[in-house]
Design a protein around this motif. Structure first.
Motif, PDB file in Angstrom:
ATOM      1  N   UNK A   8       0.827  -1.199   0.000  1.00  0.00           N
ATOM      2  CA  UNK A   8       0.000   0.000   0.000  1.00  0.00           C
ATOM      3  C   UNK A   8       0.856   1.240   0.000  1.00  0.00           C
ATOM      4  N   UNK A   9       0.260   2.345  -0.383  1.00  0.00           N
ATOM      5  CA  UNK A   9       0.937   3.636  -0.293  1.00  0.00           C
ATOM      6  C   UNK A   9       0.849   4.086   1.164  1.00  0.00           C
ATOM      7  N   UNK A  10       1.705   3.505   1.985  1.00  0.00           N
ATOM      8  CA  UNK A  10       1.599   3.665   3.426  1.00  0.00           C
ATOM      9  C   UNK A  10       0.474   2.800   3.967  1.00  0.00           C
ATOM     10  N   UNK A  11       0.419   2.650   5.288  1.00  0.00           N
ATOM     11  CA  UNK A  11      -0.669   1.899   5.907  1.00  0.00           C
ATOM     12  C   UNK A  11      -2.013   2.577   5.691  1.00  0.00           C
ATOM     13  N   UNK A  12      -1.997   3.897   5.539  1.00  0.00           N
ATOM     14  CA  UNK A  12      -3.257   4.636   5.378  1.00  0.00           C
ATOM     15  C   UNK A  12      -4.064   4.111   4.200  1.00  0.00           C
ATOM     16  N   UNK A  13      -3.405   3.835   3.087  1.00  0.00           N
ATOM     17  CA  UNK A  13      -4.127   3.332   1.928  1.00  0.00           C
ATOM     18  C   UNK A  13      -4.700   1.953   2.214  1.00  0.00           C
ATOM     19  N   UNK A  14      -3.969   1.116   2.901  1.00  0.00           N
ATOM     20  CA  UNK A  14      -4.467  -0.219   3.228  1.00  0.00           C
ATOM     21  C   UNK A  14      -5.704  -0.136   4.114  1.00  0.00           C
ATOM     22  N   UNK A  15      -5.695   0.783   5.069  1.00  0.00           N
ATOM     23  CA  UNK A  15      -6.850   0.972   5.945  1.00  0.00           C
ATOM     24  C   UNK A  15      -8.068   1.403   5.134  1.00  0.00           C
ATOM     25  N   UNK A  16      -7.855   2.289   4.164  1.00  0.00           N
ATOM     26  CA  UNK A  16      -8.957   2.728   3.300  1.00  0.00           C
ATOM     27  C   UNK A  16      -9.488   1.589   2.437  1.00  0.00           C
ATOM     28  N   UNK A  17      -8.572   0.772   1.909  1.00  0.00           N
ATOM     29  CA  UNK A  17      -8.997  -0.342   1.067  1.00  0.00           C
ATOM     30  C   UNK A  17      -9.778  -1.379   1.871  1.00  0.00           C
ATOM     31  N   UNK A  18      -9.399  -1.596   3.116  1.00  0.00           N
ATOM     32  CA  UNK A  18     -10.135  -2.521   3.962  1.00  0.00           C
ATOM     33  C   UNK A  18     -11.560  -2.039   4.194  1.00  0.00           C
ATOM     34  N   UNK A  19     -11.704  -0.742   4.478  1.00  0.00           N
ATOM     35  CA  UNK A  19     -13.046  -0.192   4.673  1.00  0.00           C
ATOM     36  C   UNK A  19     -13.869  -0.332   3.399  1.00  0.00           C
ATOM     37  N   UNK A  20     -13.251  -0.081   2.264  1.00  0.00           N
ATOM     38  CA  UNK A  20     -13.951  -0.206   0.985  1.00  0.00           C
ATOM     39  C   UNK A  20     -14.383  -1.650   0.740  1.00  0.00           C
ATOM     40  N   UNK A  21     -13.488  -2.581   1.003  1.00  0.00           N
ATOM     41  CA  UNK A  21     -13.790  -3.975   0.734  1.00  0.00           C
ATOM     42  C   UNK A  21     -14.855  -4.550   1.642  1.00  0.00           C
ATOM     43  N   UNK A  22     -14.991  -4.003   2.849  1.00  0.00           N
ATOM     44  CA  UNK A  22     -15.948  -4.528   3.829  1.00  0.00           C
ATOM     45  C   UNK A  22     -17.220  -3.694   3.923  1.00  0.00           C
ATOM     46  N   UNK A  23     -17.440  -2.824   2.959  1.00  0.00           N
ATOM     47  CA  UNK A  23     -18.583  -1.904   3.009  1.00  0.00           C
ATOM     48  C   UNK A  23     -19.875  -2.593   2.564  1.00  0.00           C
ATOM     49  N   UNK A  24     -20.322  -3.538   3.364  1.00  0.00           N
ATOM     50  CA  UNK A  24     -21.622  -4.166   3.164  1.00  0.00           C
ATOM     51  C   UNK A  24     -22.682  -3.367   3.915  1.00  0.00           C
ATOM     52  N   UNK A  25     -23.942  -3.498   3.569  1.00  0.00           N
ATOM     53  CA  UNK A  25     -25.002  -2.782   4.297  1.00  0.00           C
ATOM     54  C   UNK A  25     -24.954  -3.074   5.791  1.00  0.00           C
ATOM     55  N   UNK A  26     -24.913  -2.014   6.593  1.00  0.00           N
ATOM     56  CA  UNK A  26     -24.898  -2.173   8.041  1.00  0.00           C
ATOM     57  C   UNK A  26     -23.546  -2.513   8.631  1.00  0.00           C
ATOM     58  N   UNK A  27     -22.500  -2.558   7.813  1.00  0.00           N
ATOM     59  CA  UNK A  27     -21.179  -2.939   8.311  1.00  0.00           C
ATOM     60  C   UNK A  27     -20.609  -1.864   9.242  1.00  0.00           C
ATOM     61  N   UNK A  28     -19.762  -2.300  10.157  1.00  0.00           N
ATOM     62  CA  UNK A  28     -19.162  -1.366  11.103  1.00  0.00           C
ATOM     63  C   UNK A  28     -17.724  -1.779  11.412  1.00  0.00           C
ATOM     64  N   UNK A  87     -22.399  -4.994  17.859  1.00  0.00           N
ATOM     65  CA  UNK A  87     -22.288  -4.405  16.520  1.00  0.00           C
ATOM     66  C   UNK A  87     -21.830  -5.405  15.460  1.00  0.00           C
ATOM     67  N   UNK A  88     -21.314  -6.551  15.868  1.00  0.00           N
ATOM     68  CA  UNK A  88     -20.824  -7.567  14.938  1.00  0.00           C
ATOM     69  C   UNK A  88     -19.976  -6.915  13.834  1.00  0.00           C
ATOM     70  N   UNK A  89     -18.853  -6.306  14.201  1.00  0.00           N
ATOM     71  CA  UNK A  89     -18.078  -5.503  13.247  1.00  0.00           C
ATOM     72  C   UNK A  89     -17.466  -6.347  12.137  1.00  0.00           C
ATOM     73  N   UNK A  90     -17.403  -5.745  10.959  1.00  0.00           N
ATOM     74  CA  UNK A  90     -16.677  -6.372   9.857  1.00  0.00           C
ATOM     75  C   UNK A  90     -15.187  -6.390  10.160  1.00  0.00           C
ATOM     76  N   UNK A  91     -14.705  -5.337  10.833  1.00  0.00           N
ATOM     77  CA  UNK A  91     -13.281  -5.215  11.161  1.00  0.00           C
ATOM     78  C   UNK A  91     -13.128  -4.777  12.610  1.00  0.00           C
ATOM     79  N   UNK A  92     -12.268  -5.459  13.333  1.00  0.00           N
ATOM     80  CA  UNK A  92     -11.831  -5.008  14.651  1.00  0.00           C
ATOM     81  C   UNK A  92     -10.343  -4.709  14.555  1.00  0.00           C
ATOM     82  N   UNK A  93      -9.975  -3.470  14.843  1.00  0.00           N
ATOM     83  CA  UNK A  93      -8.561  -3.074  14.792  1.00  0.00           C
ATOM     84  C   UNK A  93      -7.922  -3.222  16.163  1.00  0.00           C
ATOM     85  N   UNK A  94      -6.729  -3.801  16.184  1.00  0.00           N
ATOM     86  CA  UNK A  94      -5.927  -3.890  17.400  1.00  0.00           C
ATOM     87  C   UNK A  94      -4.514  -3.444  17.050  1.00  0.00           C
ATOM     88  N   UNK A  95      -4.140  -2.271  17.519  1.00  0.00           N
ATOM     89  CA  UNK A  95      -2.794  -1.750  17.253  1.00  0.00           C
ATOM     90  C   UNK A  95      -1.829  -2.351  18.269  1.00  0.00           C
TER      91      UNK A  95
END
Length: 366
Positions: A90-110, A155-163
């Motif tokens: 990715x162009x930095x981690x920021x782009x990867x984070x954006x792509x993950x949100x895009x890929x998991x953007x199902x109705x009601x996703x969180x 919320x049954x999240x599509x993504x849980x981030x753990x830094x």
């Protein structure tokens, strides 16, 4: 059309975007720059010359090609990529984070993440239209396991981030707690993203856990950046995960998202990994010295750090920040980022000389 209606190009830009604030970068001209968790060490003149010759020979008239694949292979070797796993850039981690949100953007996703944490988790959710649910850490910046589990179950999240370590608190969280959160995400059918941006300065990597228990991590992605490695200006992030998952996210990656110049810089750095490893070791050593000196100061509370930054709490963060800035020392005032960070400053670990200047300025200020 109403004759008095005034048309403006701004009308086609989302209102929530117009109400946002752009990511702020502090002016650091002429300052000792200790605000952005950068590696403070530069390449030797010999390596600068060698890198310059390498970059000068790059075919910048061509789109990125096979050299990008060579970088992926070099990174895979450098981390001993686990079997059955793939790696994407990715162009930095920021782009990867954006792509993950895009890929998991199902109705009601969180998205769920602990707070305080990296601001891009919430920003990527907002820009992509996902709900973001932040779960406050405990008062001593540990994961609140009960609250995290409750949020995940609600919320049954599509993504849980753990830094791991976390930004801006700089600490590693309890491994047993993380394992239970990862298991719960599996039960709920969501992804977990382990963000290891500060791995060069940490005593542990979750990649070891993935290698040891691959079945328990079939829904886990691990993200790193070369920024903290020493290439903040090069903007190379990468993500590791089970091939079946990563190949889907990789479909969203813009073509040629990594430039040939950036890729060549990254390859050069990996070929001289011993130089950067020595820099990381020196930063870890300086971190210990800095924390020891800070702990001896009256009115300064120092929090544990496994990163190239140190979080401290002072009596008046804004006054201290302003006083340091007036002395030519630029740090990060995080006191308004979250209520848990009241009167906290984040200090990047610098060179021995920079750290000495910081400590001297603090002695005058406090």
């Amino acid at each position: 059309m109403n004759p008095i209606e005034v048309l403006t190009p701004l009308a086609v830009i989302r209102q929530d975007v117009q109400s946002m604030h752009a990511y702020a970068i502090q002016d650091s001209a002429g300052m000792v720059k200790l605000d952005a968790m950068e590696n403070p060490f530069v390449l030797s003149p010999v390596l600068q010359t060698e890198l310059g010759a390498r970059l000068g020979a790059v075919a910048i008239n061509r789109y990125p090609g096979a050299r990008i694949d060579e970088l992926k292979q070099a990174l895979a070797r450098s981390i001993a990529l686990p079997a059955g796993h793939a790696l994407m850039l990715g162009n930095g981690s920021d782009e990867l984070i954006s792509l993950l949100a895009m890929g998991c953007d199902l109705p009601g996703a969180s998205i769920v993440a602990p707070l305080p944490g990296f601001v891009m988790y919430a920003m990527s959710a907002q820009l992509q239209g996902l709900a973001f649910h932040g779960v406050p850490l405990t008062a001593d910046f540990e994961l609140d396991e009960a609250a995290m589990l409750a949020a995940m179950r609600e919320h049954r999240p599509a993504i849980t981030y753990i830094a791991y370590p976390n930004n801006p608190t700089a600490n590693l969280w309890d491994q047993a707690v993380i394992r239970r959160l990862i298991a719960e995400a599996a039960n709920l059918g969501g992804l977990v993203v382990m963000d290891e941006a500060y791995q060069p300065f940490s005593s542990h990597t979750w990649l070891d856990e993935i290698r040891a228990q691959p079945e328990a991590h079939a829904h886990v992605l691990l993200m790193r950046t070369m920024s903290k490695f020493g290439l903040a200006g090069v903007r190379i992030g990468y993500m590791v995960g089970p091939q079946v998952l990563l190949q889907e996210i990789d479909k969203l990656r813009p073509p040629y998202n990594v430039s040939v110049l950036n890729a060549e810089c990254a390859l050069f750095a990996l070929e001289h990994a011993d130089v950067f490893a020595a820099q990381a070791a020196e930063i870890r050593r300086q971190r210990g010295l800095l924390m020891e000196a800070l702990s001896a100061m009256q009115g300064v509370k120092v929090y544990p750090s496994e990163a190239n930054m140190v979080l401290v709490r002072v009596s008046d963060a804004q006054r201290t920040f302003d006083a340091l800035k007036s002395q030519g020392i630029l740090v990060k005032n995080v006191s308004k980022m979250h209520s848990l960070l009241g009167n906290c400053l984040r200090l990047t670990v610098g060179t021995p000389e920079e750290n000495a200047q910081l400590l001297q300025a603090l002695k005058i200020t406090l």
